[in-house]
Design a protein around this motif. Structure first.
Motif, PDB file in Angstrom:
ATOM      1  N   ARG A 212       1.303  -1.199  -0.149  1.00 20.29           N
ATOM      2  CA  ARG A 212      -0.544   0.044  -0.435  1.00 20.29           C
ATOM      3  C   ARG A 212       0.809   1.406   0.087  1.00 20.29           C
ATOM      4  NH1 ARG A 212       0.164  -1.646   5.299  1.00 20.29           N
ATOM      5  NH2 ARG A 212       1.299  -0.399   6.462  1.00 20.29           N
ATOM      6  N   PRO A 213       0.372   2.507  -0.464  1.00 19.62           N
ATOM      7  CA  PRO A 213       1.146   3.519  -0.280  1.00 19.62           C
ATOM      8  C   PRO A 213       1.976   3.973   1.007  1.00 19.62           C
ATOM      9  CG  PRO A 213      -0.766   4.183  -1.404  1.00 19.62           C
ATOM     10  CD  PRO A 213      -0.561   2.905  -0.877  1.00 19.62           C
ATOM     11  N   ASP A 214       1.414   3.752   1.614  1.00 18.05           N
ATOM     12  CA  ASP A 214       1.727   3.972   3.115  1.00 18.05           C
ATOM     13  C   ASP A 214       2.871   2.953   3.540  1.00 18.05           C
ATOM     14  OD1 ASP A 214      -0.147   2.359   3.630  1.00 18.05           O
ATOM     15  OD2 ASP A 214      -0.356   3.918   5.825  1.00 18.05           O
ATOM     16  N   GLY A 232       3.283  -2.957  -5.554  1.00 17.96           N
ATOM     17  CA  GLY A 232       4.752  -3.451  -4.948  1.00 17.96           C
ATOM     18  C   GLY A 232       5.975  -2.783  -5.435  1.00 17.96           C
ATOM     19  N   LEU A 233       6.238  -2.526  -7.019  1.00 19.43           N
ATOM     20  CA  LEU A 233       7.155  -2.069  -7.719  1.00 19.43           C
ATOM     21  C   LEU A 233       6.862  -0.897  -6.948  1.00 19.43           C
ATOM     22  CD1 LEU A 233       9.687  -2.229  -9.679  1.00 19.43           C
ATOM     23  CD2 LEU A 233       7.439  -1.238 -11.196  1.00 19.43           C
ATOM     24  N   ARG A 234       6.315  -0.193  -6.736  1.00 20.59           N
ATOM     25  CA  ARG A 234       6.427   1.693  -5.820  1.00 20.59           C
ATOM     26  C   ARG A 234       7.073   1.058  -4.628  1.00 20.59           C
ATOM     27  NH1 ARG A 234       2.087   3.047  -9.907  1.00 20.59           N
ATOM     28  NH2 ARG A 234       0.290   2.170  -8.481  1.00 20.59           N
ATOM     29  N   PHE A 235       6.439   0.203  -3.608  1.00 19.91           N
ATOM     30  CA  PHE A 235       7.598  -0.139  -2.556  1.00 19.91           C
ATOM     31  C   PHE A 235       8.573  -0.645  -2.202  1.00 19.91           C
ATOM     32  CE2 PHE A 235       8.062  -3.792  -0.485  1.00 19.91           C
ATOM     33  CZ  PHE A 235       8.303  -2.993   1.463  1.00 19.91           C
ATOM     34  N   CYS A 236       9.138  -1.075  -3.482  1.00 16.65           N
ATOM     35  CA  CYS A 236      10.843  -1.812  -3.720  1.00 16.65           C
ATOM     36  C   CYS A 236      10.914  -0.641  -4.482  1.00 16.65           C
ATOM     37  CB  CYS A 236      10.851  -2.547  -4.866  1.00 16.65           C
ATOM     38  SG  CYS A 236       9.674  -3.941  -4.078  1.00 16.65           S
ATOM     39  N   ASP A 259       7.616   6.528  -9.113  1.00 18.98           N
ATOM     40  CA  ASP A 259       9.043   7.901  -8.570  1.00 18.98           C
ATOM     41  C   ASP A 259      10.254   8.170  -8.874  1.00 18.98           C
ATOM     42  OD1 ASP A 259       9.522  10.197  -7.770  1.00 18.98           O
ATOM     43  OD2 ASP A 259       9.841   9.343  -5.538  1.00 18.98           O
ATOM     44  N   LEU A 260      10.114   8.867 -10.240  1.00 17.38           N
ATOM     45  CA  LEU A 260      11.655   8.483 -11.093  1.00 17.38           C
ATOM     46  C   LEU A 260      12.246   9.290 -10.759  1.00 17.38           C
ATOM     47  CD1 LEU A 260      13.604   7.579 -13.698  1.00 17.38           C
ATOM     48  CD2 LEU A 260      12.244   8.963 -15.179  1.00 17.38           C
ATOM     49  N   PHE A 261      11.498  11.008  -9.964  1.00 20.86           N
ATOM     50  CA  PHE A 261      12.616  12.077  -9.302  1.00 20.86           C
ATOM     51  C   PHE A 261      13.157  11.314  -8.423  1.00 20.86           C
ATOM     52  CE2 PHE A 261      12.294  15.363  -6.499  1.00 20.86           C
ATOM     53  CZ  PHE A 261      13.397  16.572  -7.705  1.00 20.86           C
ATOM     54  N   GLY A 262      11.980  10.452  -7.605  1.00 20.14           N
ATOM     55  CA  GLY A 262      12.695   9.920  -5.968  1.00 20.14           C
ATOM     56  C   GLY A 262      13.859   8.922  -6.009  1.00 20.14           C
ATOM     57  N   ILE A 268      19.265   5.998  -7.717  1.00 18.27           N
ATOM     58  CA  ILE A 268      19.565   4.203  -7.083  1.00 18.27           C
ATOM     59  C   ILE A 268      19.366   3.502  -8.674  1.00 18.27           C
ATOM     60  CG2 ILE A 268      18.336   4.356  -4.990  1.00 18.27           C
ATOM     61  CD1 ILE A 268      15.667   3.017  -6.965  1.00 18.27           C
ATOM     62  N   ARG A 269      20.542   2.407  -8.645  1.00 23.33           N
ATOM     63  CA  ARG A 269      20.518   1.881  -9.749  1.00 23.33           C
ATOM     64  C   ARG A 269      19.213   0.853  -9.871  1.00 23.33           C
ATOM     65  NH1 ARG A 269      25.150  -1.650  -8.506  1.00 23.33           N
ATOM     66  NH2 ARG A 269      24.646  -0.743  -7.107  1.00 23.33           N
TER      67      ARG A 269
END
Length: 328
Positions: A212-214, A232-236, A259-262, A268-269
């Protein structure tokens, strides 16, 4: 039709065990944009029964692991040890996945397969390695291995986060490989208690959570996305520390935003794409032979070959069909 030798560099292999890839389960249930009919099965072990006159690395009677990708061994990419991108065969050429390349090479669900480039592809199984447990070294087990091996070789003892759920066995193979390669803390996140129990048995701390987002469990230098889910990808990605490595083994059939900017800000790679199975097979198999890389624990269901069609549809973590006789 039964395959036959068609050139001096070829081999015929009788299949001993066929392992269900995580992708096979999705295909079998009609959830992937890959239509049949075609010969299934691209994870397996076998015994060589015939070889062409030019084959030098194996001979009849040798037990072997079969990488799922077809590679020639002599083109520019193969010489660079990038056989997953072999220029001597159709793009995405592989066993058990004919629609991807447009060429049918057969599948490990058959009794025998033809290996067109035996010296470039086949790897002998060391004595004592179980062909049933080793069947997934064609793909899923080495896929898990490559997510952590290079990073842990550079930084032994580093912390590893594995997020499971989608690529159900690859995430667990990543846990097993992380332990074999000398990781410090290994954290496994999944909402499935059975897979969590396997992860704990393999040496990980299990965190039972839905993505989940949080959701936050910390940031790690080595992160493995085996969720096959956008959340899940965003969490990783959010869980990868600055300068860290996030490898995604999940297959995403559509567009996914993250989040490409993050990622840019933390430097990160991010790695995605198919594993180069043949390149990773030998070092992974060496760890299996030493008893360090526990591939057996991930196998949750073993069935006889005649029961494979039904078993391929069951929601088990890892299914292997044994061809009779396995010890022949």
């Amino acid at each position: 039709e039964a395959p036959t030798i068609q050139g001096p560099g070829e081999a015929i292999v009788r299949i001993l065990a066929t392992s269900r890839c995580d992708l096979d389960f999705v295909i079998a249930r009609g959830k992937a944009p890959i239509a049949g009919p075609f010969a299934m099965g691209h994870e397996g072990t076998g015994v060589v029964v015939d070889v062409g006159d030019a084959v030098r690395s194996v001979r009849p009677g040798d037990r072997v692991a079969l990488p799922f990708q077809i590679r020639c061994g002599t083109c520019r990419r193969c010489v660079k040890n990038e056989g997953a991108h072999c220029e001597g065969v159709p793009k995405l050429a592989a066993y058990g996945l004919a629609p991807l390349s447009g060429t049918e090479y057969g599948g490990f669900g058959s009794e025998r397969v033809r290996v067109p480039f035996a010296d470039a592809m086949l790897v002998k199984l060391p004595d004592g390695v179980d062909p049933i447990a080793a069947a997934a070294l064609s793909d899923n087990a080495v896929d898990g291995y490559r997510t952590v091996a290079e990073a842990l070789a550079a930084e032994p003892g580093e912390r590893v986060l594995v997020a499971g759920g989608g690529a159900t066995s690859i995430g667990l193979y990543a846990v097993a490989a992380a332990r074999a390669c000398g990781a410090g803390e290994i954290v496994y996140v999944d909402a499935n208690d059975a897979r969590g129990a396997l992860a704990e048995k393999l040496g990980a701390k299990f965190v039972r959570e839905k993505y989940r987002p949080d959701l936050r469990v910390g940031r790690f230098p080595i992160v493995v996305d085996a969720t096959a889910r956008a959340e899940g990808l965003r969490f990783c990605i959010a869980s990868t520390e600055g300068g860290g490595l996030c490898t995604s083994v999940g297959i995403y059939f559509g567009d996914v935003s993250f989040d490409l900017f993050g990622m840019y800000s933390r430097g990160i790679r991010f790695v995605t794409g198919r594993v180069d199975a043949r390149r990773e097979l030998e070092p992974a198999l060496a760890l299996v032979a030493k008893g360090a890389f526990d591939v057996a624990t991930v196998v949750t269901t073993i069935v006889d070959f005649d029961d494979a069609p039904a078993a391929w549809l069951e929601p088990a973590t890892k299914v292997v069909a044994r061809h009779a006789p396995v010890d022949g």
